[in-house]
Design a protein around this motif. Structure first.
Motif, PDB file in Angstrom:
ATOM      1  N   VAL A 435     -14.843  -7.922 -54.107  1.00 18.66           N
ATOM      2  CA  VAL A 435     -15.509  -9.237 -53.950  1.00 18.66           C
ATOM      3  C   VAL A 435     -16.865  -9.090 -53.242  1.00 18.66           C
ATOM      4  O   VAL A 435     -17.876  -9.621 -53.727  1.00 18.66           O
ATOM      5  N   CYS A 437     -18.975  -6.641 -53.133  1.00 20.07           N
ATOM      6  CA  CYS A 437     -20.006  -6.046 -53.993  1.00 20.07           C
ATOM      7  C   CYS A 437     -20.442  -7.043 -55.073  1.00 20.07           C
ATOM      8  O   CYS A 437     -21.629  -7.099 -55.427  1.00 20.07           O
ATOM      9  N   THR A 438     -19.491  -7.840 -55.570  1.00 21.71           N
ATOM     10  CA  THR A 438     -19.852  -8.873 -56.558  1.00 21.71           C
ATOM     11  C   THR A 438     -20.857  -9.842 -55.931  1.00 21.71           C
ATOM     12  O   THR A 438     -21.860 -10.212 -56.548  1.00 21.71           O
ATOM     13  N   ALA A 442     -24.675 -10.376 -57.060  1.00 21.59           N
ATOM     14  CA  ALA A 442     -25.091 -11.722 -57.489  1.00 21.59           C
ATOM     15  C   ALA A 442     -26.323 -12.167 -56.701  1.00 21.59           C
ATOM     16  O   ALA A 442     -27.266 -12.741 -57.255  1.00 21.59           O
TER      17      ALA A 442
END
Ligand code: NAP
Length: 488
Positions: A435, A437-438, A442
């Motif tokens: 999560v 790294c996402t 983003a």
């Protein structure tokens, strides 16, 4: 919702502090019906604030000694005759016993301070019930969110807000004035229909914390089970080694940073989802789904829980060398080294990894502490919007990046070591990276100039597909106007 919303007071009603219509009231006589804990604390506070106090009791002789000598303690009927403002410091169940006083109470202001034992206990609020028993009086709901203890400590400590509601503006102003002289902050909650809401407030247990706490507990349980399988169950099944001693400290200490790290990323993930939604629909005026709205509103609590877990992780880590198991392991390694006649076990890469890992961890904890401190209302209120958003948004994101570095240096090359895959389960840190790294990717994507520009325009009110008036210079240098679709 912006980060600033996290600093907004929970009660979005009008503070009456500084209201020019509120005039000093000290010196006025205030009545108190009842001689219990609340009545006593109220009388002490009123006397200290310069009011004359007259207490109405069913048994004044017995109760007089409990009150300050400056307060007059007399029979209920006598007391209410001497004043126009009366605090009813008795329980709702006993309101009907006051009905004999109806005639002397007529035309006076009754302040209902009562609370219930359960949320929405009665159909009508206590204040509305009191008003129905005494239709010739003006009832004001107030002071119920203030405890007897806070009254005695004089608003230096504890809650300072006094929530007030009534159908009569004048009566509300009078009570607000008294609260202000007593050192409290009166908050206008509107008309009597708000009484029920005000009466429920002292009964709610951490309403804003429920979801974040369940989230943290859920994550803790998942990661704890995962670590237990890898660190305790796997060695037991594969090598018949009893590693149960690892549960209280080692397993907990590998679980806490996972929770802290994922929770920190969950503070920034809803912002990313909100930005995606705005980009997709090309407007900021479309309502977010309820779950996203709720998530956005709980970011402060999620962040504080993340800080709590990170702080516990730091303390646990400092205590690791104190354990007896650690000392045994050290001695065992030294003995092994002596038996194998190894003089030097220094591994340069390991030394560097550990130095960087600890240093980055300390910086991450420092940044999280800063975020936690500035989320406190008293500190947040002293910051302007730019300062608040810089700390909570920019430094918060930096904290997430630094925490990611901390996690990566902890893992180092372990993700590529097949011995680390216990029961084919990857090391825990690889899961936690998902999560955060996402979110980081983003955020990097949103910072691309073309995306950033579009988001900025949307947040300033631009809408996809909406026709707007435009003004263009003509070839002759004159200006011509027309209509076009703004997203062309
Ligand atoms: P308490 O200590 O039990 O006092 C209640 C008082 O009510 C008694 O001392 C009694 O005084 C009077 N009373 C009048 N008629 C009565 C009757 N028929 N039967 C029994 N007592 C009668 O309660 P409290 O803690 O002061 O609470 C009083 C009110 O304040 C409640 O509505 C409560 O919800 C509200 N409140 C309390 C606090 C707090 O921290 N304690 C905080 C917020 C709101 P006499 O014997 O002298 O008549």
């Amino acid at each position: 919702m912006s980060g600033r919303d996290m600093a907004k007071p929970l009660l979005g009603h009008r503070s009456m502090e500084g209201d020019p219509s509120i005039t000093p009231a000290a010196g006025r006589t205030i009545g108190v019906l009842g001689s219990g804990d609340f009545a006593r604390s109220l009388a002490i506070r009123l006397v200290c604030s310069g009011f004359k106090v007259v207490v109405g009791s069913r048994n004044p002789k017995r109760k007089a000694g409990l009150f300050p000598s400056a307060a007059e303690v007399t029979f209920q009927a006598e007391a209410v005759k001497k004043t126009d403002v009366i605090f009813v410091a008795v329980f709702r169940e006993h309101y009907s016993t006051l009905c004999d006083l109806a005639d002397v109470l007529a035309g006076k202001i009754l302040v209902d301070v009562s609370n219930n034992t359960e949320i929405n206990h009665h159909k009508e609020s206590n204040a509305e019930y009191l008003a129905s028993l005494f239709p010739a009086c003006t009832v004001v709901k107030g002071f119920n969110v203030i405890s007897a203890w806070t009254l005695q400590s004089g608003a230096r400590d504890g809650n300072k807000q006094v929530l007030i509601c009534s159908n009569n503006q004048e009566a509300k102003r009078t009570v607000a004035e008294i609260a202000q002289v007593m050192g409290f902050t009166p908050v206008d909650m509107g008309c009597m229909s708000s009484a029920c809401e005000i009466e429920n407030i002292p009964l709610r247990l951490l309403p804003a914390w429920k979801i974040p706490i369940f989230l943290a507990l859920g994550l803790f349980l998942c990661f704890f089970t995962y670590n237990l399988i890898r660190q305790v169950i796997h060695p037991y099944i594969r090598e018949q080694k009893n590693k149960l001693y690892k549960i209280p400290i080692e397993v907990v200490n590998t679980t806490l940073p996972c929770v802290a790290y994922v929770m920190l990323s969950l503070v920034y993930l809803p912002g990313v989802l909100a930005a995606c939604s705005q980009l997709y629909y090309g407007t900021k005026y479309r309502r977010f789904p309820d779950w996203l709205d709720q998530w956005l509103q709980h970011r402060k609590q999620i962040g504080l829980l993340s800080f709590f877990c990170a702080a516990l992780h730091a303390v646990y880590s400092l205590c690791l060398p104190m354990r007896r198991s650690h000392r045994y392991q050290l001695i065992e390694t030294a003995v092994k080294q002596a038996v194998e006649k190894k003089m030097n076990i220094w591994v340069e890469e390991e030394v560097w990894r550990m130095e960087i890992y600890i240093s980055v961890g300390i910086i991450a904890l420092g940044l999280l502490s800063l975020l936690a401190i500035t989320s406190l209302p008293s500190i947040a209120n002293s910051l302007n919007w730019r300062e608040f958003s810089f700390i909570q948004s920019t430094l918060g994101f930096v904290a997430l990046v630094v925490s990611t570095l901390h996690t990566l240096t902890y893992g180092w090359s372990r993700a590529f070591d097949e011995n680390q895959y216990k029961f084919y389960l990857p090391p825990t840190y690889t899961l936690t990276l998902l999560v955060p790294c996402t979110v980081i990717l983003a955020k990097v994507f949103f910072s691309l100039p073309c995306i950033q520009q579009r988001l900025l325009r949307i947040r300033r009110g631009w809408e996809k597909g909406r026709y707007v008036k435009f003004v263009l210079p003509s070839t002759t240098g004159e200006y011509s106007s027309g209509e076009t679709s703004s997203n062309v």
